[in-house]
Design a protein around this motif. Structure first.
Motif, PDB file in Angstrom:
ATOM      1  N   ASP A 127       0.820  -1.212   0.000  1.00 54.77           N
ATOM      2  CA  ASP A 127       0.000   0.000   0.000  1.00 54.77           C
ATOM      3  C   ASP A 127       0.862   1.273   0.000  1.00 54.77           C
ATOM      4  O   ASP A 127       0.717   2.142   0.864  1.00 54.77           O
ATOM      5  CB  ASP A 127      -0.937  -0.005   1.217  1.00 54.77           C
ATOM      6  CG  ASP A 127      -2.063   1.000   1.072  1.00 54.77           C
ATOM      7  OD1 ASP A 127      -2.416   1.341  -0.071  1.00 54.77           O
ATOM      8  OD2 ASP A 127      -2.584   1.468   2.108  1.00 54.77           O
ATOM      9  N   THR A 128       1.750   1.381  -0.984  1.00 56.93           N
ATOM     10  CA  THR A 128       2.639   2.534  -1.080  1.00 56.93           C
ATOM     11  C   THR A 128       1.929   3.697  -1.761  1.00 56.93           C
ATOM     12  O   THR A 128       1.325   3.533  -2.823  1.00 56.93           O
ATOM     13  CB  THR A 128       3.910   2.166  -1.868  1.00 56.93           C
ATOM     14  OG1 THR A 128       4.555   1.057  -1.230  1.00 56.93           O
ATOM     15  CG2 THR A 128       4.868   3.340  -1.917  1.00 56.93           C
ATOM     16  N   LYS A 129       2.005   4.882  -1.143  1.00 55.90           N
ATOM     17  CA  LYS A 129       1.416   6.099  -1.696  1.00 55.90           C
ATOM     18  C   LYS A 129       2.458   7.210  -1.631  1.00 55.90           C
ATOM     19  O   LYS A 129       3.125   7.376  -0.616  1.00 55.90           O
ATOM     20  CB  LYS A 129       0.165   6.498  -0.911  1.00 55.90           C
ATOM     21  CG  LYS A 129      -0.937   5.441  -0.951  1.00 55.90           C
ATOM     22  CD  LYS A 129      -2.118   5.843  -0.090  1.00 55.90           C
ATOM     23  CE  LYS A 129      -3.194   4.761  -0.101  1.00 55.90           C
ATOM     24  NZ  LYS A 129      -4.342   5.109   0.773  1.00 55.90           N
ATOM     25  N   PHE A 130       2.575   7.976  -2.735  1.00 51.57           N
ATOM     26  CA  PHE A 130       3.596   9.017  -2.837  1.00 51.57           C
ATOM     27  C   PHE A 130       2.949  10.358  -3.105  1.00 51.57           C
ATOM     28  O   PHE A 130       2.189  10.507  -4.065  1.00 51.57           O
ATOM     29  CB  PHE A 130       4.585   8.668  -3.951  1.00 51.57           C
ATOM     30  CG  PHE A 130       5.669   9.698  -4.138  1.00 51.57           C
ATOM     31  CD1 PHE A 130       6.538  10.009  -3.116  1.00 51.57           C
ATOM     32  CD2 PHE A 130       5.818  10.368  -5.349  1.00 51.57           C
ATOM     33  CE1 PHE A 130       7.535  10.954  -3.280  1.00 51.57           C
ATOM     34  CE2 PHE A 130       6.809  11.305  -5.530  1.00 51.57           C
ATOM     35  CZ  PHE A 130       7.677  11.600  -4.486  1.00 51.57           C
ATOM     36  N   ASN A 131       3.228  11.331  -2.239  1.00 51.66           N
ATOM     37  CA  ASN A 131       2.747  12.699  -2.408  1.00 51.66           C
ATOM     38  C   ASN A 131       3.887  13.519  -3.000  1.00 51.66           C
ATOM     39  O   ASN A 131       4.842  13.868  -2.301  1.00 51.66           O
ATOM     40  CB  ASN A 131       2.304  13.284  -1.062  1.00 51.66           C
ATOM     41  CG  ASN A 131       1.584  14.615  -1.216  1.00 51.66           C
ATOM     42  OD1 ASN A 131       1.926  15.414  -2.085  1.00 51.66           O
ATOM     43  ND2 ASN A 131       0.601  14.857  -0.363  1.00 51.66           N
ATOM     44  N   GLU A 132       3.795  13.799  -4.303  1.00 52.16           N
ATOM     45  CA  GLU A 132       4.901  14.478  -4.991  1.00 52.16           C
ATOM     46  C   GLU A 132       5.047  15.927  -4.540  1.00 52.16           C
ATOM     47  O   GLU A 132       6.170  16.431  -4.455  1.00 52.16           O
ATOM     48  CB  GLU A 132       4.673  14.428  -6.503  1.00 52.16           C
ATOM     49  CG  GLU A 132       5.850  14.958  -7.316  1.00 52.16           C
ATOM     50  CD  GLU A 132       5.647  14.780  -8.798  1.00 52.16           C
ATOM     51  OE1 GLU A 132       6.533  15.175  -9.562  1.00 52.16           O
ATOM     52  OE2 GLU A 132       4.582  14.241  -9.193  1.00 52.16           O
TER      53      GLU A 132
END
Length: 424
Positions: free
Chosen positions: A178-183
């Motif tokens: 469940d990887t999430k990236f906020n650029e």
């Protein structure tokens, strides 16, 4: 408390006749007293009592007392490692012993991502909602971790979360979900099923191959300018003497590496700083195995051509050619022209170099197809340096003759590290 006193008094009253009997009797009582001491049954007065042994003819401690003392020391050490912390729970104060130091605790929560639905399978909205709810409950059992990415590294794509597997001895994506990236905030959030050393992995050759490149003399400030347009970033180097600086860095998502712009380094140290900052445009010898769209050239002929280009870099402008990619391993094609006066610049000529010769061909970037016919009037030339000795102007020959060797060496090193002919 009574059992411990009874055992101690029983041993005190016993009259041991010799050493053999003492060695035989004390171990039998040792197990009982150890169990009592570990359960905190024996009091401090019983633990520190001495037994009068006749076999030694003096007061000494028997095996029972030695065992009691060891158990007491162990309990004191365990109690010493705890600190009392007071919590308020429903209006009442509760004392809770907590470890004075951090202690490792094993954590492992298994999670199996659901398989993708089969092609053509139809599911009801209730089934989909129930499956998502179940998946969310399973994910909540994992550890939720958020990491703010370091601001001294450029990230061109969301990093991959990896965990060090000590048993197998390599980095693994197992148990990372469940990887999430906020650029915008440069924050990555993920769930972990097992603790351990965590790392962030990125594709090393993201900026390969190059879109274009150009090398020309800096007529205003002196030195050589090497510009490379990679997949994302645009990098400009300024070479002067035996040092080089990062003159410009564009298209970065953050201000990473901006602190070294304009600072001159030895090529080795600048390359090291840029790699640490995530801008790796310095492919090793085996990079073509991992980069699609590369055109690896004959390594010896390529390196020799870089030497010749470095020697002529003070008076010639070299640039990328669109015919180079599909020319083959033994053919290196680029554009070149004299660069002595900006107001009177000639058009580019197309250079065709092989391991056996170097020549100018009757072909331009606007031709419909590549033409390998030699420009009329040219003779045979073994390499680029031999060609320039006959085709360059007298002024250019004079500048090439007096060129700084340290600068030639630095230009060659930068061309060799970036390998612009094999990756453009």
């Amino acid at each position: 408390m009574g059992e411990g006193q009874r055992l101690a008094e029983l041993l005190t009253r016993s009259q041991l006749q010799n050493n053999d009997q003492a060695e035989e009797t004390c171990p039998r009582l040792q197990e009982s007293v150890c169990g009592v001491a570990e359960a905190a049954v024996v009091s401090a007065t019983v633990v520190h009592r001495l037994h009068k042994c006749e076999h030694a003819g003096q007061h000494s401690e028997c095996a029972m007392h030695r065992c009691l003392n060891a158990c007491t020391r162990k309990l004191r050490e365990q109690k010493k490692g705890l600190q009392q912390v007071t919590y308020t729970l429903k209006g009442q104060s509760v004392n809770m012993p907590l470890p004075a130091q951090l202690q490792p605790v094993d954590f492992w929560a298994r999670y199996q991502p659901p398989p993708p639905p089969e092609p053509g399978q139809k599911r009801l909205p209730e089934d989909i909602e129930a499956e998502l709810r179940k998946q969310e409950q399973e994910l909540n059992e994992l550890a939720l971790i958020s990491i703010e990415l370091p601001d001294n590294v450029l990230w061109f794509e969301p990093p991959t979360v990896v965990r060090w597997d000590g048993e197998k001895g390599f980095w693994s994506t197992e148990d990372c979900h469940d990887t999430k990236f906020n650029e915008d905030k440069q924050v990555i959030t993920f769930r972990l099923g097992r603790f351990g050393p965590i790392g962030l992995a990125a594709y090393r050759y993201f900026n390969l191959p190059y879109q274009s490149w150009e090398m020309k003399p800096d007529l205003k400030n002196g030195g050589i300018i090497l510009s490379i347009t990679a997949t994302v970033v645009i990098v400009e180097f300024h070479i002067k003497g035996d040092k080089v600086c990062l003159n410009a860095l564009q298209n970065g998502a953050t201000n990473a590496l901006q602190d070294i712009v304009g600072t001159y380094f030895k090529p080795y140290f600048l390359i090291k700083r840029m790699k640490r900052g995530g801008v790796d445009i310095f492919p090793p010898v085996d990079a073509f195995c991992y980069v699609e769209g590369s055109a690896p050239k004959h390594c010896v002929a390529e390196d020799h051509l870089y030497h010749c280009m470095a020697h002529a870099s003070s008076v010639y402008n070299f640039a990328w050619s669109r015919w180079n990619l599909l020319a083959g391993r033994r053919n290196m094609i680029l554009q070149m022209r004299e660069y002595l006066d900006r107001r009177r610049l000639a058009n580019h000529s197309t250079l065709h170099a092989t391991p056996l010769k170097a020549t100018l061909v009757d072909c331009t970037e606007f031709s419909q197809s590549f033409v390998s016919e030699v420009v009329p009037g040219l003779k045979f030339y073994a390499d680029l340096y031999h060609l320039l000795q006959h085709q360059a102007s007298p002024q250019a020959k004079k500048i090439m003759k007096d060129v700084s060797y340290s600068q030639v060496h630095t230009v060659h090193e930068m061309l060799q590290k970036t390998r612009v002919l094999s990756y453009s």
